[in-house]
Motif scaffolding. Structure first.
Motif, PDB file in Angstrom:
ATOM      1  N   ASP A  26       2.025   9.140  -6.176  1.00 16.46           N
ATOM      2  CA  ASP A  26       2.889   8.030  -5.751  1.00 16.46           C
ATOM      3  C   ASP A  26       3.112   8.030  -4.242  1.00 16.46           C
ATOM      4  O   ASP A  26       2.972   7.000  -3.571  1.00 16.46           O
ATOM      5  CB  ASP A  26       4.240   8.105  -6.466  1.00 16.46           C
ATOM      6  CG  ASP A  26       4.171   7.569  -7.880  1.00 16.46           C
ATOM      7  OD1 ASP A  26       3.168   6.920  -8.214  1.00 16.46           O
ATOM      8  OD2 ASP A  26       5.117   7.800  -8.652  1.00 16.46           O
ATOM      9  N   PHE A  27       3.463   9.198  -3.707  1.00 14.53           N
ATOM     10  CA  PHE A  27       3.714   9.280  -2.263  1.00 14.53           C
ATOM     11  C   PHE A  27       2.417   9.140  -1.468  1.00 14.53           C
ATOM     12  O   PHE A  27       2.424   8.598  -0.358  1.00 14.53           O
ATOM     13  CB  PHE A  27       4.415  10.598  -1.928  1.00 14.53           C
ATOM     14  CG  PHE A  27       5.867  10.608  -2.291  1.00 14.53           C
ATOM     15  CD1 PHE A  27       6.800   9.926  -1.512  1.00 14.53           C
ATOM     16  CD2 PHE A  27       6.322  11.280  -3.414  1.00 14.53           C
ATOM     17  CE1 PHE A  27       8.137   9.910  -1.841  1.00 14.53           C
ATOM     18  CE2 PHE A  27       7.669  11.266  -3.759  1.00 14.53           C
ATOM     19  CZ  PHE A  27       8.580  10.584  -2.971  1.00 14.53           C
ATOM     20  N   LYS A  32      -0.600   5.595   2.109  1.00  9.00           N
ATOM     21  CA  LYS A  32      -1.823   4.872   2.459  1.00  9.00           C
ATOM     22  C   LYS A  32      -1.518   3.407   2.768  1.00  9.00           C
ATOM     23  O   LYS A  32      -2.056   2.840   3.731  1.00  9.00           O
ATOM     24  CB  LYS A  32      -2.823   4.962   1.301  1.00  9.00           C
ATOM     25  CG  LYS A  32      -3.409   6.349   1.095  1.00  9.00           C
ATOM     26  CD  LYS A  32      -4.487   6.685   2.105  1.00  9.00           C
ATOM     27  CE  LYS A  32      -5.742   5.914   1.853  1.00  9.00           C
ATOM     28  NZ  LYS A  32      -6.832   6.303   2.779  1.00  9.00           N
ATOM     29  N   TYR A  33      -0.646   2.814   1.957  1.00  6.06           N
ATOM     30  CA  TYR A  33      -0.272   1.418   2.206  1.00  6.06           C
ATOM     31  C   TYR A  33       0.475   1.283   3.536  1.00  6.06           C
ATOM     32  O   TYR A  33       0.249   0.322   4.289  1.00  6.06           O
ATOM     33  CB  TYR A  33       0.598   0.893   1.063  1.00  6.06           C
ATOM     34  CG  TYR A  33      -0.183   0.571  -0.196  1.00  6.06           C
ATOM     35  CD1 TYR A  33      -1.363  -0.156  -0.137  1.00  6.06           C
ATOM     36  CD2 TYR A  33       0.268   0.979  -1.453  1.00  6.06           C
ATOM     37  CE1 TYR A  33      -2.083  -0.460  -1.279  1.00  6.06           C
ATOM     38  CE2 TYR A  33      -0.437   0.678  -2.603  1.00  6.06           C
ATOM     39  CZ  TYR A  33      -1.611  -0.038  -2.506  1.00  6.06           C
ATOM     40  OH  TYR A  33      -2.320  -0.337  -3.642  1.00  6.06           O
ATOM     41  N   PHE A  34       1.363   2.222   3.833  1.00 11.71           N
ATOM     42  CA  PHE A  34       2.092   2.182   5.106  1.00 11.71           C
ATOM     43  C   PHE A  34       1.137   2.331   6.290  1.00 11.71           C
ATOM     44  O   PHE A  34       1.271   1.631   7.304  1.00 11.71           O
ATOM     45  CB  PHE A  34       3.153   3.276   5.142  1.00 11.71           C
ATOM     46  CG  PHE A  34       4.380   2.963   4.334  1.00 11.71           C
ATOM     47  CD1 PHE A  34       5.101   1.789   4.547  1.00 11.71           C
ATOM     48  CD2 PHE A  34       4.826   3.833   3.350  1.00 11.71           C
ATOM     49  CE1 PHE A  34       6.226   1.492   3.802  1.00 11.71           C
ATOM     50  CE2 PHE A  34       5.950   3.545   2.595  1.00 11.71           C
ATOM     51  CZ  PHE A  34       6.652   2.363   2.816  1.00 11.71           C
ATOM     52  N   TRP A  41       3.721  -3.378  -0.234  1.00 13.89           N
ATOM     53  CA  TRP A  41       3.202  -2.639  -1.393  1.00 13.89           C
ATOM     54  C   TRP A  41       3.729  -1.206  -1.395  1.00 13.89           C
ATOM     55  O   TRP A  41       4.087  -0.675  -2.453  1.00 13.89           O
ATOM     56  CB  TRP A  41       1.680  -2.637  -1.384  1.00 13.89           C
ATOM     57  CG  TRP A  41       1.044  -3.979  -1.516  1.00 13.89           C
ATOM     58  CD1 TRP A  41       0.098  -4.529  -0.701  1.00 13.89           C
ATOM     59  CD2 TRP A  41       1.310  -4.964  -2.519  1.00 13.89           C
ATOM     60  NE1 TRP A  41      -0.248  -5.785  -1.120  1.00 13.89           N
ATOM     61  CE2 TRP A  41       0.487  -6.081  -2.248  1.00 13.89           C
ATOM     62  CE3 TRP A  41       2.163  -5.015  -3.628  1.00 13.89           C
ATOM     63  CZ2 TRP A  41       0.487  -7.225  -3.033  1.00 13.89           C
ATOM     64  CZ3 TRP A  41       2.174  -6.163  -4.411  1.00 13.89           C
ATOM     65  CH2 TRP A  41       1.340  -7.242  -4.118  1.00 13.89           C
ATOM     66  N   GLY A  42       3.769  -0.591  -0.227  1.00 14.06           N
ATOM     67  CA  GLY A  42       4.279   0.779  -0.142  1.00 14.06           C
ATOM     68  C   GLY A  42       5.737   0.868  -0.561  1.00 14.06           C
ATOM     69  O   GLY A  42       6.136   1.775  -1.311  1.00 14.06           O
ATOM     70  N   ILE A  43       6.539  -0.091  -0.097  1.00 12.79           N
ATOM     71  CA  ILE A  43       7.965  -0.107  -0.456  1.00 12.79           C
ATOM     72  C   ILE A  43       8.131  -0.359  -1.950  1.00 12.79           C
ATOM     73  O   ILE A  43       8.977   0.266  -2.611  1.00 12.79           O
ATOM     74  CB  ILE A  43       8.704  -1.181   0.364  1.00 12.79           C
ATOM     75  CG1 ILE A  43       8.748  -0.778   1.844  1.00 12.79           C
ATOM     76  CG2 ILE A  43      10.119  -1.391  -0.165  1.00 12.79           C
ATOM     77  CD1 ILE A  43       9.301  -1.854   2.753  1.00 12.79           C
ATOM     78  N   LEU A  44       7.307  -1.257  -2.509  1.00 13.35           N
ATOM     79  CA  LEU A  44       7.406  -1.566  -3.940  1.00 13.35           C
ATOM     80  C   LEU A  44       7.079  -0.344  -4.792  1.00 13.35           C
ATOM     81  O   LEU A  44       7.770  -0.064  -5.790  1.00 13.35           O
ATOM     82  CB  LEU A  44       6.452  -2.713  -4.283  1.00 13.35           C
ATOM     83  CG  LEU A  44       6.656  -3.405  -5.637  1.00 13.35           C
ATOM     84  CD1 LEU A  44       8.060  -3.974  -5.751  1.00 13.35           C
ATOM     85  CD2 LEU A  44       5.602  -4.487  -5.844  1.00 13.35           C
ATOM     86  N   ILE A  45       6.043   0.401  -4.413  1.00 12.92           N
ATOM     87  CA  ILE A  45       5.672   1.616  -5.151  1.00 12.92           C
ATOM     88  C   ILE A  45       6.830   2.616  -5.132  1.00 12.92           C
ATOM     89  O   ILE A  45       7.193   3.206  -6.165  1.00 12.92           O
ATOM     90  CB  ILE A  45       4.411   2.260  -4.542  1.00 12.92           C
ATOM     91  CG1 ILE A  45       3.193   1.350  -4.710  1.00 12.92           C
ATOM     92  CG2 ILE A  45       4.144   3.627  -5.168  1.00 12.92           C
ATOM     93  CD1 ILE A  45       2.783   1.116  -6.143  1.00 12.92           C
ATOM     94  N   PHE A 150       0.695  -2.433 -13.238  1.00 12.62           N
ATOM     95  CA  PHE A 150       0.590  -3.879 -13.033  1.00 12.62           C
ATOM     96  C   PHE A 150       0.341  -4.202 -11.552  1.00 12.62           C
ATOM     97  O   PHE A 150      -0.531  -5.023 -11.224  1.00 12.62           O
ATOM     98  CB  PHE A 150       1.868  -4.559 -13.535  1.00 12.62           C
ATOM     99  CG  PHE A 150       2.142  -5.890 -12.902  1.00 12.62           C
ATOM    100  CD1 PHE A 150       1.297  -6.970 -13.098  1.00 12.62           C
ATOM    101  CD2 PHE A 150       3.256  -6.074 -12.097  1.00 12.62           C
ATOM    102  CE1 PHE A 150       1.552  -8.198 -12.523  1.00 12.62           C
ATOM    103  CE2 PHE A 150       3.520  -7.296 -11.513  1.00 12.62           C
ATOM    104  CZ  PHE A 150       2.664  -8.360 -11.719  1.00 12.62           C
ATOM    105  N   VAL A 151       1.083  -3.551 -10.659  1.00 13.91           N
ATOM    106  CA  VAL A 151       0.935  -3.798  -9.223  1.00 13.91           C
ATOM    107  C   VAL A 151      -0.467  -3.425  -8.753  1.00 13.91           C
ATOM    108  O   VAL A 151      -1.109  -4.179  -7.999  1.00 13.91           O
ATOM    109  CB  VAL A 151       2.008  -3.011  -8.426  1.00 13.91           C
ATOM    110  CG1 VAL A 151       1.696  -3.052  -6.930  1.00 13.91           C
ATOM    111  CG2 VAL A 151       3.392  -3.591  -8.691  1.00 13.91           C
TER     112      VAL A 151
END
Length: 380
Positions: A26-27, A32-34, A41-45, A150-151
């Motif tokens: 998860d982290f 990676k998104y950040f 996307w990073g915040i949503l995860i 889903f994301v």
């Protein structure tokens, strides 16, 4: 009485490994998104991770308080701090390893043992702790793992580019869903009266039923999200509202606190967005038929819209593959569901007299102690 076996202990260790790896993935995915500048996307995860952790810590701490008749204030304060730092599940895993190891490997037929050291007590302690962990993992699965799946599927559909970390996240999501659903059923069989042991074939049938129906639904929701995010959000809120209202109508009695009971009903409403669970342990042939008929109609409706509208966000070949996967997984999932309920599902959740008493709201104190909180939890 059901025994805590070596196979159960191995399953327990596997659960701990998946829990730790899942946190790391998860982290990793969020970082990676950040780094790529995709902050939303990073915040949503991380939000899914944080929400599921907060909910599981609340329930875990509440159960610790309820299980102690006269709790030591110092010990309760220490337990609170552990849960405040989101480590409550690991405390439960530590107790599970302690009693599980004793039950699976160190129990002998010695007669000169105290009541708290006797084999039956140790086995019961190990099973009770594993039952609590299984319930917490069900919360985590449908508050964190399934939404993250889903994301990730939506991101892969929306963007042509993809990365190894996305596939790793999807793989871990499937592992988490698989492990928690099977583990949940094992705990259900061990913890409630008159349940048969969960053998390998029923496990596989149940696993494929859950995985395939959830996968089909994830693909469907991802497609409607590509078409319109607002439509997707509206659909999810509508489904949650229906699930929450149905839970209210069932008059669930899982928690002692009214606040925690409403939190439980809220969470069950979220769970019912993704898959069906029986929340009262009664016959639900009509309810489950309506549930999956509704999912089937919504799925076919989404595919129908794409087939005739053909929005620019999807390529024809791409949509054909996703559409076939959606229909195939749904059909296979329904087939496995029918096979499971016809051949492997225990038709009696508890003894006839106990069920009659529960329906009348007069469950005896002895039965309440034996079955524990699990008798009021979501069943299948």
């Amino acid at each position: 009485m059901m025994k805590f076996t070596k196979q159960d202990f191995i399953f327990l260790v596997g659960g701990i490994i998946i829990q730790v790896v899942d946190i790391g993935v998860d982290f990793w995915v969020a970082s990676k998104y950040f780094c790529e500048g995709q902050y939303s996307w990073g915040i949503l995860i991380l939000c899914f991770r944080g929400l599921s952790s907060v909910v599981t810590q609340l329930f875990s701490y509440e159960w610790f308080k309820n299980d102690w008749e006269n709790p030591d204030p110092e010990k309760l304060k220490w337990i609170f701090l552990v849960h405040f730092f989101h480590c409550g599940i690991f405390i439960r895993y530590w107790f599970a390893l302690k009693y599980g190891c004793q039950a699976a490997f160190k129990q002998n037929s010695s007669r000169d043992v105290s009541e708290t050291d006797c084999p039956n007590f140790i086995h019961k302690q190990a099973i009770d702790i594993m039952t609590d962990i299984s319930m917490l993992k069900v919360f985590k699965t449908f508050l964190k793992t399934t939404p993250q799946l889903f994301v990730q599927i939506y991101i892969l559909m929306e963007h042509d580019t993809n990365s190894f970390c996305q596939y790793a996240a999807i793989f871990m999501s499937f592992c988490g869903i698989s492990f928690s659903t099977v583990d949940y059923q094992i705990s259900l069989r061990k913890s409630l009266p008159d349940k048969d042991e969960f053998h390998v074939l029923p496990k596989l049938v149940y696993l494929f039923y859950k995985l395939l129906t959830i996968t089909s639904w994830m693909l469907s929701i991802s497609l409607i999200t590509l078409l319109s995010v607002r439509s997707s959000v509206f659909l999810l809120i509508l489904l949650w509202s229906c699930g929450f209202c149905w839970t209210l109508k069932q008059h669930t009695t899982f928690c002692k606190s009214k606040v925690m009971e409403y939190l439980y009903r809220t969470v069950v409403g979220i769970i019912l967005i993704f898959t069906f669970f029986n929340i009262k342990g009664r016959k639900t042939k009509v309810c489950i038929s309506i549930y999956y008929a509704t999912h089937t109609l919504v799925t076919l409706g989404i595919l129908f819209v794409y087939l005739f509208w053909k929005p620019f966000v999807t390529k024809e070949i791409y949509f054909t593959i996703v559409g076939l996967l959606t229909i195939l997984s749904l059909v296979l999932g329904i087939i496995f569901l029918i096979v499971y309920y016809r051949h492997f599902h225990p038709t009696v959740y508890c003894r006839q007299q106990t069920c009659s008493d529960e329906a009348d709201g007069v469950t005896g104190e002895k039965d309440r102690v034996e079955a524990g909180r699990f008798q009021n939890f979501i069943m299948q």
